[in-house]
Design an enzyme around this catalytic site. Structure first.
Site, short mmCIF file in Angstrom:
data_model
loop_
_atom_site.label_atom_id
_atom_site.label_comp_id
_atom_site.label_asym_id
_atom_site.label_seq_id
_atom_site.Cartn_x
_atom_site.Cartn_y
_atom_site.Cartn_z
N MET A 54 0.79 -1.23 0.00
CA MET A 54 0.00 0.00 0.00
C MET A 54 0.83 1.28 0.00
O MET A 54 0.28 2.37 -0.16
CB MET A 54 -0.96 0.00 1.19
CG MET A 54 -0.32 -0.11 2.56
SD MET A 54 0.24 1.44 3.30
CE MET A 54 -1.31 2.27 3.57
N TYR A 55 2.14 1.19 0.15
CA TYR A 55 2.96 2.40 0.13
C TYR A 55 2.92 3.02 -1.27
O TYR A 55 3.36 2.40 -2.25
CB TYR A 55 4.41 2.10 0.51
CG TYR A 55 4.64 1.68 1.95
CD1 TYR A 55 3.66 1.87 2.92
CD2 TYR A 55 5.83 1.09 2.34
CE1 TYR A 55 3.86 1.49 4.24
CE2 TYR A 55 6.05 0.71 3.66
CZ TYR A 55 5.06 0.91 4.60
OH TYR A 55 5.27 0.51 5.91
N SER A 56 2.39 4.22 -1.35
CA SER A 56 2.22 4.91 -2.63
C SER A 56 1.50 4.03 -3.64
O SER A 56 1.81 4.03 -4.83
CB SER A 56 3.57 5.36 -3.19
OG SER A 56 4.14 6.37 -2.38
N ALA A 57 0.51 3.27 -3.13
CA ALA A 57 -0.34 2.44 -3.99
C ALA A 57 0.47 1.50 -4.89
O ALA A 57 0.18 1.33 -6.08
CB ALA A 57 -1.26 3.31 -4.83
N LYS A 80 4.44 -6.18 2.95
CA LYS A 80 3.27 -6.38 3.81
C LYS A 80 1.99 -6.43 3.00
O LYS A 80 1.94 -5.95 1.86
CB LYS A 80 3.16 -5.24 4.83
CG LYS A 80 4.42 -4.92 5.58
CD LYS A 80 4.21 -3.79 6.57
CE LYS A 80 5.51 -3.16 7.00
NZ LYS A 80 6.16 -2.38 5.93
#
Length: 350
Positions: A54-57, A80
């Site tokens: 999910m980091y920066s999609a 993750k």
């Protein structure tokens, strides 16, 4: 650089881990610059890289994947799963078999790798039986898509529950936990860290700079610039007129004095503190720029003696928080109304 065994897995990781949350649109959108930062960290002996889908999609995973081409075998790679990723609908996130089977394939593609060394459950999911989650993760280990798996921001009692479920059902177990930990947020010393030690879990701590308060950028009596960076996105977390922020600034002033006495910067002191707890395997550093990485790496050379740690204990007693860390677990019945209110159709007619 010091190296430690990760949670009994046999994998040896550096005492400092490169966190990549700030690479991509959420922080540094320049892919080439982000890749250079990753290479600099590797050249300084860091062999542990942590990201998340999910980091920066997904952009952070893409950057990491490009950076590790030709160097993959030398890196312990962690990512993750849990948070929703694109599209709409009730089944595009969480810890279910349905979602994890899809999410791991997408992460492998973005990371340009055939395997993930450490696959972490980003948050608890109280809609999904922990046995369901452990079962699919065990299958992924057996398929060779992941080498080991862990949790992030799990409370101690859920870590213990997962441990016993794994033993009773003959499943692989969590090998690591990733909680927030810093000079202003020591709450995990009360239960999470002792539990990790008893169960033999590796611990990767994040947020060593306390969401920026331990950079020295925010000081008591100085005007806070709430128009840039994280402060612009969440000004309530930095506004000095809010009591909890004022309390942070009071402690920061004393910590700056201590760092000055040691001839070090506040970030160096903060990073060294997080690494000093015997339960901590690796401290995640999350730079956005090369200069930030260079400053944080200096903390890797600092070891705190008992006298310094005693001084810190006087400022922030062990096991206590000056603030509640962002992302730290909160009791589900208190945060999810569905768990403390009967559905309308179940209420007696008036």
């Amino acid at each position: 650089m010091r190296y430690r065994i990760l949670g009994g897995t046999g994998m040896e990781v550096s005492a400092y881990c490169l966190g990549t949350m700030m690479f991509g649109m959420a922080g540094n959108p320049d892919h080439d610059d982000s890749i250079r930062i990753i290479h600099t960290a590797l050249d300084h002996g860091i062999n542990f890289v942590d990201t998340a889908d999910m980091y920066s999609a997904g952009e952070s995973e893409e950057i990491v994947g490009k950076a590790l081409q030709g160097r993959r075998d030398d890196v312990v790679l962690a990512t993750k799963v849990h948070f929703p990723m694109g599209g709409e609908g009730p089944n595009r996130g969480g810890n279910s078999r349905r979602w994890i089977v899809r999410a791991v394939e997408e992460s492998l593609q973005r990371l340009r790798t055939d395997w993930i060394d450490l696959y972490q459950i980003h948050r608890p999911d109280h809609r999904t039986d922990i046995e369901e989650t452990l079962s699919v993760l065990t299958d992924l280990v057996q398929q060779g898509k992941i080498r080991a798996f862990g949790s992030s921001a799990f409370p101690a009692h859920e870590t213990v529950e997962a441990y016993h479920v794994a033993r009773q059902r003959g499943l692989h177990r969590f090998r690591t936990e990733q909680p927030p930990y810093n000079l202003l947020a020591r709450g995990i010393e009360a239960d999470v860290l002792p539990t990790a030690q008893r169960l033999g879990l590796g611990v990767l701590t994040y947020s060593p700079l306390g969401w920026g308060f331990l950079t020295g950028r925010y000081r008591k009596g100085q005007p806070a610039d709430l128009s840039q960076g994280r402060a612009a996105r969440a000004p309530q977390r930095f506004d000095p007129s809010i009591p909890v922020n004022a309390a942070k600034l009071e402690v920061v002033e004393e910590l700056v004095k201590l760092a000055d006495e040691l001839g070090r910067t506040l970030p160096e002191l903060a990073v060294a503190f997080a690494a000093s707890h015997p339960a901590v395997t690796s401290v995640i550093l999350g730079p956005r720029t090369r200069a930030q990485l260079d400053g944080l790496l200096k903390g890797a050379t600092l070891t705190l003696d008992d006298a310094v740690l005693d001084r810190i204990d006087e400022l922030v007693p062990p096991g206590t928080n000056v603030y509640h860390p962002v992302g730290l677990w909160s009791p589900a019945p208190l945060t999810d109304p569905a768990l403390r209110r009967r559905p309308l159709g179940d209420r007696a007619a008036s």
